[in-house]
Design a protein around this motif. Structure first.
Motif, short mmCIF file in Angstrom:
data_model
loop_
_atom_site.label_atom_id
_atom_site.label_comp_id
_atom_site.label_asym_id
_atom_site.label_seq_id
_atom_site.Cartn_x
_atom_site.Cartn_y
_atom_site.Cartn_z
N MET A 1 33.30 13.31 141.21
CA MET A 1 34.45 14.47 140.75
C MET A 1 34.18 14.66 140.01
O MET A 1 34.89 15.84 139.67
CB MET A 1 35.50 12.87 140.46
N ALA A 2 32.96 14.10 138.82
CA ALA A 2 33.45 15.69 137.37
C ALA A 2 32.83 16.57 137.97
O ALA A 2 33.36 17.41 137.48
CB ALA A 2 32.60 14.36 136.46
N ALA A 3 32.54 16.84 138.56
CA ALA A 3 31.47 18.14 139.23
C ALA A 3 31.93 19.11 140.08
O ALA A 3 31.77 19.73 140.46
CB ALA A 3 30.29 18.17 139.76
N LEU A 4 33.04 18.28 140.15
CA LEU A 4 34.02 19.25 141.67
C LEU A 4 34.77 20.23 141.12
O LEU A 4 35.71 19.93 140.19
CB LEU A 4 35.19 17.91 142.55
N PRO A 5 34.89 20.67 141.66
CA PRO A 5 35.12 22.95 141.09
C PRO A 5 36.92 22.08 141.69
O PRO A 5 37.50 21.53 142.41
CB PRO A 5 35.21 23.55 141.98
N ALA A 6 37.94 22.45 140.20
CA ALA A 6 39.95 22.39 140.90
C ALA A 6 39.45 23.20 141.72
O ALA A 6 38.88 24.41 142.33
CB ALA A 6 39.92 23.44 139.16
N GLY A 7 40.61 23.10 142.70
CA GLY A 7 40.58 23.30 144.34
C GLY A 7 40.33 23.28 144.88
O GLY A 7 40.59 23.49 146.07
N ALA A 8 39.40 22.21 145.03
CA ALA A 8 38.96 21.76 145.64
C ALA A 8 39.07 20.30 146.49
O ALA A 8 39.32 19.38 146.05
CB ALA A 8 36.40 21.88 145.41
N TRP A 9 38.74 19.86 147.28
CA TRP A 9 38.78 18.66 147.79
C TRP A 9 37.77 17.65 148.24
O TRP A 9 36.06 18.19 148.84
CB TRP A 9 39.80 18.51 149.54
N VAL A 10 36.86 16.06 148.80
CA VAL A 10 36.37 16.02 148.77
C VAL A 10 37.34 15.23 150.07
O VAL A 10 37.91 14.05 149.71
CB VAL A 10 36.42 14.57 147.57
N ARG A 24 37.53 0.46 146.63
CA ARG A 24 36.53 0.51 145.71
C ARG A 24 36.57 2.41 145.81
O ARG A 24 37.06 2.71 144.35
CB ARG A 24 35.12 0.57 145.76
N VAL A 25 37.21 3.37 146.16
CA VAL A 25 37.78 4.82 145.46
C VAL A 25 38.11 4.89 145.46
O VAL A 25 38.86 4.75 144.33
CB VAL A 25 36.94 5.14 147.16
N VAL A 26 39.77 4.38 145.82
CA VAL A 26 41.15 3.40 144.69
C VAL A 26 40.95 3.58 143.53
O VAL A 26 41.76 3.73 142.56
CB VAL A 26 41.94 3.14 145.94
N GLN A 27 39.88 2.29 143.36
CA GLN A 27 39.66 2.27 141.76
C GLN A 27 39.70 2.81 140.85
O GLN A 27 39.61 3.50 139.85
CB GLN A 27 38.86 0.31 141.74
N ALA A 28 38.75 3.42 141.50
CA ALA A 28 37.54 5.11 140.25
C ALA A 28 38.86 6.02 140.96
O ALA A 28 38.64 6.50 139.39
CB ALA A 28 36.49 5.19 141.30
N LEU A 29 39.09 6.07 141.94
CA LEU A 29 40.78 7.40 141.48
C LEU A 29 41.35 7.12 139.90
O LEU A 29 42.16 7.77 139.60
CB LEU A 29 40.59 7.46 142.53
N ARG A 30 41.47 5.66 140.53
CA ARG A 30 42.39 4.97 138.84
C ARG A 30 42.19 5.55 137.73
O ARG A 30 43.20 5.61 136.97
CB ARG A 30 43.19 3.52 138.99
N GLY A 33 41.39 10.12 137.97
CA GLY A 33 42.44 10.61 137.53
C GLY A 33 42.61 11.80 138.15
O GLY A 33 43.54 12.96 138.11
N ARG A 34 41.46 11.99 139.15
CA ARG A 34 41.50 13.20 140.23
C ARG A 34 41.72 13.13 141.69
O ARG A 34 41.05 13.15 142.87
CB ARG A 34 40.41 13.99 140.27
N ALA A 35 42.77 11.79 141.67
CA ALA A 35 43.37 11.85 143.19
C ALA A 35 43.69 12.74 144.39
O ALA A 35 43.74 12.55 145.73
CB ALA A 35 44.07 10.25 143.28
N ARG A 36 44.11 13.89 143.28
CA ARG A 36 45.12 14.97 144.75
C ARG A 36 43.76 15.40 145.27
O ARG A 36 44.49 17.10 146.25
CB ARG A 36 45.69 15.64 143.84
N GLN A 37 42.60 15.43 144.90
CA GLN A 37 40.90 16.03 145.03
C GLN A 37 40.56 14.97 146.32
O GLN A 37 39.74 15.53 146.70
CB GLN A 37 40.71 16.48 144.76
N VAL A 38 41.02 14.32 146.95
CA VAL A 38 40.40 13.14 147.68
C VAL A 38 41.54 13.60 148.34
O VAL A 38 42.60 12.60 148.78
CB VAL A 38 40.23 11.82 147.52
N VAL A 39 40.83 13.34 150.10
CA VAL A 39 41.75 13.35 151.34
C VAL A 39 40.99 12.14 152.27
O VAL A 39 39.57 11.80 152.37
CB VAL A 39 41.43 14.51 152.34
N PHE A 40 41.99 11.15 153.04
CA PHE A 40 41.19 10.52 153.25
C PHE A 40 41.21 10.95 154.65
O PHE A 40 42.04 10.95 155.34
CB PHE A 40 42.02 8.40 153.02
N GLN A 41 39.67 9.86 155.50
CA GLN A 41 40.09 10.76 157.32
C GLN A 41 40.19 9.06 157.48
O GLN A 41 39.54 7.84 157.59
CB GLN A 41 38.70 11.42 157.19
#
Length: 141
Positions: A1-10, A24-30, A33-41
């Motif tokens: 996540m640290a390498a993810l550019p601002a405005g990009a999504w995973v 586990r993903v949710v725990q890592a995002l807590r 702090g970059r939860a806005r950049q993660v989209v669950f399918q």
């Protein structure tokens, strides 16, 4: 996540144990702090309920619901997803012809788009996005 550019999504395409992997993903995002950049399918109806619980805990953007594994019609999946507030819907190219009613406000994505013929078919269907390889180059128009 640290390498993810601002405005990009995973976009997470979890095909293993969705509940355990997602937790586990949710725990890592807590911690991140970059939860806005993660989209669950989401693939299954039970995934929607689990996602809603995680979304209540974190500032997650809305999910992408996919008809990839669905035995129901794509119209049914899209309609039910829209009823639940889903705004992004993915379906396989081979099911595109059966998609006859797109709910208002629902963005559509298709896959796989591996050649220009599929690319142009997706454009004609007014899709919002495609899942493709990085080497597919078809131009615009």
């Amino acid at each position: 996540m640290a390498a993810l550019p601002a405005g990009a999504w995973v976009v997470l395409d979890i095909k293993s144990d969705f509940a355990a992997t997602g937790e586990r993903v949710v725990q890592a995002l807590r911690a991140d702090g970059r939860a806005r950049q993660v989209v669950f399918q989401l693939y299954r109806p039970e995934d929607v309920a689990l996602f809603k619980r995680w979304q209540a805990q974190l500032d997650l953007p809305g999910p992408i619901v996919t008809a990839y594994l669905s035995h129901r019609s794509v119209d049914t999946v899209a309609r039910e997803g829209a009823r639940l507030g889903v705004r992004a819907f993915t379906l396989p190219m081979w099911r595109l012809a059966a998609f006859s009613h797109r709910p208002d406000g629902l963005s559509m994505f298709v896959h796989p788009v591996h050649d220009c013929e599929a690319w142009h078919e997706a454009q004609a269907a007014r899709v919002r996005g495609i899942y493709t390889r990085t080497d597919v180059r078809c131009g615009h128009g």
